[in-house]
Design a protein around this motif. Structure first.
Motif, PDB file in Angstrom:
ATOM      1  N   LEU A   1       0.827  -1.210   0.000  1.00  0.00           N
ATOM      2  CA  LEU A   1       0.000   0.000   0.000  1.00  0.00           C
ATOM      3  C   LEU A   1       0.861   1.261   0.000  1.00  0.00           C
ATOM      4  CD1 LEU A   1      -2.831   1.344   0.278  1.00  0.00           C
ATOM      5  CD2 LEU A   1      -2.537   1.169   2.765  1.00  0.00           C
ATOM      6  N   ILE A   2       1.838   1.333   0.888  1.00  0.00           N
ATOM      7  CA  ILE A   2       2.632   2.559   0.990  1.00  0.00           C
ATOM      8  C   ILE A   2       3.646   2.685  -0.141  1.00  0.00           C
ATOM      9  CG2 ILE A   2       2.311   2.722   3.475  1.00  0.00           C
ATOM     10  CD1 ILE A   2       5.148   1.681   3.860  1.00  0.00           C
ATOM     11  N   SER A   3       3.964   1.585  -0.789  1.00  0.00           N
ATOM     12  CA  SER A   3       4.882   1.650  -1.933  1.00  0.00           C
ATOM     13  C   SER A   3       4.171   2.087  -3.208  1.00  0.00           C
ATOM     14  CB  SER A   3       5.538   0.290  -2.164  1.00  0.00           C
ATOM     15  OG  SER A   3       4.584  -0.655  -2.650  1.00  0.00           O
ATOM     16  N   GLY A   4       2.830   2.085  -3.143  1.00  0.00           N
ATOM     17  CA  GLY A   4       2.050   2.444  -4.320  1.00  0.00           C
ATOM     18  C   GLY A   4       1.766   1.277  -5.233  1.00  0.00           C
ATOM     19  N   LYS A   5       2.210   0.094  -4.849  1.00  0.00           N
ATOM     20  CA  LYS A   5       2.006  -1.085  -5.690  1.00  0.00           C
ATOM     21  C   LYS A   5       0.539  -1.463  -5.766  1.00  0.00           C
ATOM     22  CE  LYS A   5       3.595  -5.867  -6.245  1.00  0.00           C
ATOM     23  NZ  LYS A   5       4.447  -6.954  -5.667  1.00  0.00           N
ATOM     24  N   GLU A   6      -0.161  -1.389  -4.628  1.00  0.00           N
ATOM     25  CA  GLU A   6      -1.582  -1.733  -4.586  1.00  0.00           C
ATOM     26  C   GLU A   6      -2.312  -0.725  -3.705  1.00  0.00           C
ATOM     27  OE1 GLU A   6      -2.469  -5.708  -3.485  1.00  0.00           O
ATOM     28  OE2 GLU A   6      -1.186  -6.612  -4.999  1.00  0.00           O
ATOM     29  N   PHE A   7      -3.112   0.133  -4.329  1.00  0.00           N
ATOM     30  CA  PHE A   7      -3.885   1.126  -3.576  1.00  0.00           C
ATOM     31  C   PHE A   7      -5.292   0.589  -3.403  1.00  0.00           C
ATOM     32  CE2 PHE A   7      -6.392   5.147  -3.366  1.00  0.00           C
ATOM     33  CZ  PHE A   7      -5.865   5.618  -2.168  1.00  0.00           C
ATOM     34  N   LYS A   8      -5.524  -0.110  -2.283  1.00  0.00           N
ATOM     35  CA  LYS A   8      -6.827  -0.709  -2.029  1.00  0.00           C
ATOM     36  C   LYS A   8      -7.056  -0.815  -0.527  1.00  0.00           C
ATOM     37  CE  LYS A   8      -5.237  -5.529  -2.068  1.00  0.00           C
ATOM     38  NZ  LYS A   8      -5.402  -6.871  -2.697  1.00  0.00           N
ATOM     39  N   GLN A   9      -8.328  -0.990  -0.157  1.00  0.00           N
ATOM     40  CA  GLN A   9      -8.702  -1.105   1.247  1.00  0.00           C
ATOM     41  C   GLN A   9      -8.158  -2.400   1.831  1.00  0.00           C
ATOM     42  OE1 GLN A   9     -10.643   1.115   3.412  1.00  0.00           O
ATOM     43  NE2 GLN A   9      -9.563  -0.278   4.781  1.00  0.00           N
ATOM     44  N   LEU A  10      -7.446  -2.289   2.954  1.00  0.00           N
ATOM     45  CA  LEU A  10      -6.950  -3.459   3.664  1.00  0.00           C
ATOM     46  C   LEU A  10      -7.886  -3.805   4.811  1.00  0.00           C
ATOM     47  CD1 LEU A  10      -3.120  -2.638   3.853  1.00  0.00           C
ATOM     48  CD2 LEU A  10      -4.424  -3.747   2.015  1.00  0.00           C
ATOM     49  N   LYS A  11      -7.682  -4.952   5.376  1.00  0.00           N
ATOM     50  CA  LYS A  11      -8.493  -5.408   6.507  1.00  0.00           C
ATOM     51  C   LYS A  11      -8.348  -4.430   7.677  1.00  0.00           C
ATOM     52  CE  LYS A  11      -8.413  -9.820   7.185  1.00  0.00           C
ATOM     53  NZ  LYS A  11      -7.993 -11.190   7.607  1.00  0.00           N
ATOM     54  N   THR A  12      -9.448  -4.144   8.358  1.00  0.00           N
ATOM     55  CA  THR A  12      -9.395  -3.214   9.485  1.00  0.00           C
ATOM     56  C   THR A  12      -8.693  -3.860  10.679  1.00  0.00           C
ATOM     57  OG1 THR A  12     -11.487  -3.909  10.506  1.00  0.00           O
ATOM     58  CG2 THR A  12     -11.593  -2.218   8.761  1.00  0.00           C
ATOM     59  N   THR A  13      -8.168  -3.013  11.536  1.00  0.00           N
ATOM     60  CA  THR A  13      -7.513  -3.509  12.743  1.00  0.00           C
ATOM     61  C   THR A  13      -8.498  -4.283  13.609  1.00  0.00           C
ATOM     62  OG1 THR A  13      -5.942  -1.680  12.741  1.00  0.00           O
ATOM     63  CG2 THR A  13      -6.273  -2.823  14.835  1.00  0.00           C
TER      64      THR A  13
ATOM     65  N   THR B   1      -1.268   9.685   6.017  1.00  0.00           N
ATOM     66  CA  THR B   1      -1.809   8.333   6.163  1.00  0.00           C
ATOM     67  C   THR B   1      -3.135   8.253   5.409  1.00  0.00           C
ATOM     68  OG1 THR B   1      -2.829   8.950   8.284  1.00  0.00           O
ATOM     69  CG2 THR B   1      -0.653   7.921   8.357  1.00  0.00           C
ATOM     70  N   HIS B   2      -3.749   7.066   5.412  1.00  0.00           N
ATOM     71  CA  HIS B   2      -4.960   6.891   4.605  1.00  0.00           C
ATOM     72  C   HIS B   2      -5.851   5.818   5.238  1.00  0.00           C
ATOM     73  CE1 HIS B   2      -7.508   6.011   1.088  1.00  0.00           C
ATOM     74  NE2 HIS B   2      -7.141   7.197   0.648  1.00  0.00           N
ATOM     75  N   PRO B   3      -7.175   5.952   5.099  1.00  0.00           N
ATOM     76  CA  PRO B   3      -8.098   4.955   5.656  1.00  0.00           C
ATOM     77  C   PRO B   3      -7.850   3.535   5.150  1.00  0.00           C
ATOM     78  CG  PRO B   3      -9.306   6.907   4.944  1.00  0.00           C
ATOM     79  CD  PRO B   3      -7.896   7.093   4.476  1.00  0.00           C
ATOM     80  N   PHE B   4      -7.277   3.404   3.963  1.00  0.00           N
ATOM     81  CA  PHE B   4      -7.062   2.073   3.393  1.00  0.00           C
ATOM     82  C   PHE B   4      -6.150   1.203   4.258  1.00  0.00           C
ATOM     83  CE2 PHE B   4      -8.046   2.754  -1.430  1.00  0.00           C
ATOM     84  CZ  PHE B   4      -9.370   2.984  -1.096  1.00  0.00           C
ATOM     85  N   ALA B   5      -5.333   1.808   5.125  1.00  0.00           N
ATOM     86  CA  ALA B   5      -4.415   1.031   5.955  1.00  0.00           C
ATOM     87  C   ALA B   5      -5.136   0.250   7.046  1.00  0.00           C
ATOM     88  CB  ALA B   5      -3.362   1.936   6.578  1.00  0.00           C
ATOM     89  N   GLY B   6      -6.409   0.579   7.300  1.00  0.00           N
ATOM     90  CA  GLY B   6      -7.201  -0.211   8.245  1.00  0.00           C
ATOM     91  C   GLY B   6      -7.367   0.387   9.625  1.00  0.00           C
ATOM     92  N   PHE B   7      -7.069   1.684   9.778  1.00  0.00           N
ATOM     93  CA  PHE B   7      -7.134   2.303  11.100  1.00  0.00           C
ATOM     94  C   PHE B   7      -8.291   3.290  11.251  1.00  0.00           C
ATOM     95  CE2 PHE B   7      -2.672   1.032  10.572  1.00  0.00           C
ATOM     96  CZ  PHE B   7      -2.526   0.233  11.701  1.00  0.00           C
ATOM     97  N   VAL B   8      -9.323   3.139  10.466  1.00  0.00           N
ATOM     98  CA  VAL B   8     -10.516   3.967  10.629  1.00  0.00           C
ATOM     99  C   VAL B   8     -11.164   3.638  11.976  1.00  0.00           C
ATOM    100  CG1 VAL B   8     -12.860   4.376   9.759  1.00  0.00           C
ATOM    101  CG2 VAL B   8     -10.949   4.197   8.155  1.00  0.00           C
ATOM    102  N   PRO B   9     -11.589   4.645  12.743  1.00  0.00           N
ATOM    103  CA  PRO B   9     -12.267   4.367  14.015  1.00  0.00           C
ATOM    104  C   PRO B   9     -13.461   3.421  13.837  1.00  0.00           C
ATOM    105  CG  PRO B   9     -11.690   6.676  13.893  1.00  0.00           C
ATOM    106  CD  PRO B   9     -11.372   6.087  12.540  1.00  0.00           C
ATOM    107  N   TYR B  10     -13.736   2.671  14.869  1.00  0.00           N
ATOM    108  CA  TYR B  10     -14.702   1.577  14.822  1.00  0.00           C
ATOM    109  C   TYR B  10     -16.082   2.008  14.347  1.00  0.00           C
ATOM    110  CZ  TYR B  10     -17.469  -2.386  16.520  1.00  0.00           C
ATOM    111  OH  TYR B  10     -18.330  -3.452  16.619  1.00  0.00           O
ATOM    112  N   ASN B  11     -16.587   1.268  13.354  1.00  0.00           N
ATOM    113  CA  ASN B  11     -17.951   1.409  12.852  1.00  0.00           C
ATOM    114  C   ASN B  11     -18.257   2.826  12.350  1.00  0.00           C
ATOM    115  OD1 ASN B  11     -20.440   0.054  12.319  1.00  0.00           O
ATOM    116  ND2 ASN B  11     -21.390   1.133  14.029  1.00  0.00           N
ATOM    117  N   GLN B  12     -17.271   3.458  11.745  1.00  0.00           N
ATOM    118  CA  GLN B  12     -17.472   4.794  11.184  1.00  0.00           C
ATOM    119  C   GLN B  12     -17.590   4.705   9.664  1.00  0.00           C
ATOM    120  OE1 GLN B  12     -17.926   7.554  13.133  1.00  0.00           O
ATOM    121  NE2 GLN B  12     -17.748   6.179  14.892  1.00  0.00           N
TER     122      GLN B  12
END
Length: 340
Positions: free
Chosen positions: A121-133, A278-289
């Motif tokens: 994700l951070i290398s730019g190879k794949e810009f997609k939503q990852l699993k949430t924490t 940073t970006h929401p795709f990394a999986g750190f969006v607050p719970y159920n938002q």
């Protein structure tokens, strides 16, 4: 249900990561009410779990008596005396790995942090939503035999505010917005001048409570407080437990990609997050938002976002990337999200 009844959960820090674990633990207890949970974390974080039944917090003093290998060995002996059955390692760092080494014969499942996917994700190879924490935490419990449904969250009730805490809400007839303008790294922060514009506009219609910590941040927030009648700073004035009580009574929290957003989400408060490098795709969006609650920097102007998972690394010129989100856009989003 599996025979195991007592789960030892390891999650030492940081505040946001521990806060993300709270609703998952709540779901675990709701769906498996006979379980007993012991969470090994810092004493400071204990109030996050105080309202969850069958949950105890065991304080790990990793800078004192539990420091180093000998300290972790001492901690392991203390924990084994609790007679836990299995271990859920939600941290997966060197300390937890050493600690687990001393738990001979116990089943241990550690979190899969998805490092390869995050690197892509951070290398730019794949810009997609990852699993949430939160889902990664839930996966650990599923591997222990306790699959979880996180789609129907249950939140703690709002705390009845003390007379003193009520003084932080200027006008009880108005909605109350929490604003936490700081983050651990500059690249995650919204420019202060623009945030002051946001506060100026929102303070005309709503109560504003400012959250932050540290001497420098407190001084900045106190200065902003003096400029507006409906703005109050909580920085440096409250215990962590009282701060959580106040947060539980917010209508909306406006936060950076930082711990305060996760604290508010624990209570089901609507959280608007401003994302810089940073970006929401990394999986750190607050719970159920909702995705609609995420305000991201302009990737046409800053194409390398996300530059890192934690916001600690970014190229020259990216330090104010969040500033590509206009103050008007932030104000409009808050007014759209706040309960009518």
């Amino acid at each position: 249900m599996p025979n195991q009844k007592h789960i030892l959960v390891l999650r030492f820090s940081a505040m946001g990561d521990v806060a993300m674990a709270a609703p998952v633990i709540q779901a675990l207890i709701n769906q498996y009410p006979d379980l007993k949970i012991t969470i090994v974390t810092r004493t400071f974080f204990k109030p996050m779990f105080s309202d969850i039944k069958n949950v105890a917090v065991y304080a790990a003093d990793l800078k004192g008596e539990h420091k180093g290998i000998l300290g972790l060995y001492k901690l392991s002996k203390e924990l084994k005396a609790l007679n836990f059955d299995v271990v859920a390692d939600l941290h997966n760092v060197l300390r937890s790995k050493i600690l687990k080494f001393f738990f001979t014969g116990k089943k241990v499942i550690q979190i899969d942090k998805g490092r390869d996917a995050k690197k892509a994700l951070i290398s730019g190879k794949e810009f997609k939503q990852l699993k949430t924490t939160q889902k990664r935490y839930a996966d650990v419990f599923e591997s222990l035999g306790f699959p979880l449904d996180l789609s129907q969250p249950i939140y703690p009730n709002k705390v009845d505010l003390s007379k003193y805490l009520k003084t932080f809400i200027t006008d009880s007839s108005k909605k109350t917005i929490g604003i936490a303008p700081f983050a651990a790294h500059q690249g995650k922060m919204y420019p202060l001048a623009q945030m002051k514009d946001v506060i100026k506009h929102l303070s005309k219609e709503y109560n504003i409570i400012l959250f932050g910590g540290g001497k420098e941040e407190t001084a900045i927030l106190n200065k902003i407080e003096k400029e507006h009648q409906t703005v109050v700073s909580a920085a440096g004035k409250l215990s962590f437990e009282d701060e959580l009580s106040l947060i539980s009574n917010l209508d909306v929290m406006l936060s950076m990609d930082s711990g305060n957003g996760h604290l508010a989400a624990m209570y089901g408060v609507k959280v608007i997050t401003i994302w810089g490098v940073t970006h929401p795709f990394a999986g750190f969006v607050p719970y159920n938002q909702s995705d609609e609650h995420q305000l991201t920097a302009n990737r046409d102007k800053y194409p390398l976002i996300p530059t890192s998972i934690y916001g600690n690394k970014y190229p020259e010129g990216y330090d104010n990337a969040a500033g590509s989100i206009s103050a008007d856009e932030v104000v409009e989003k808050v007014k759209f999200v706040i309960p009518k």
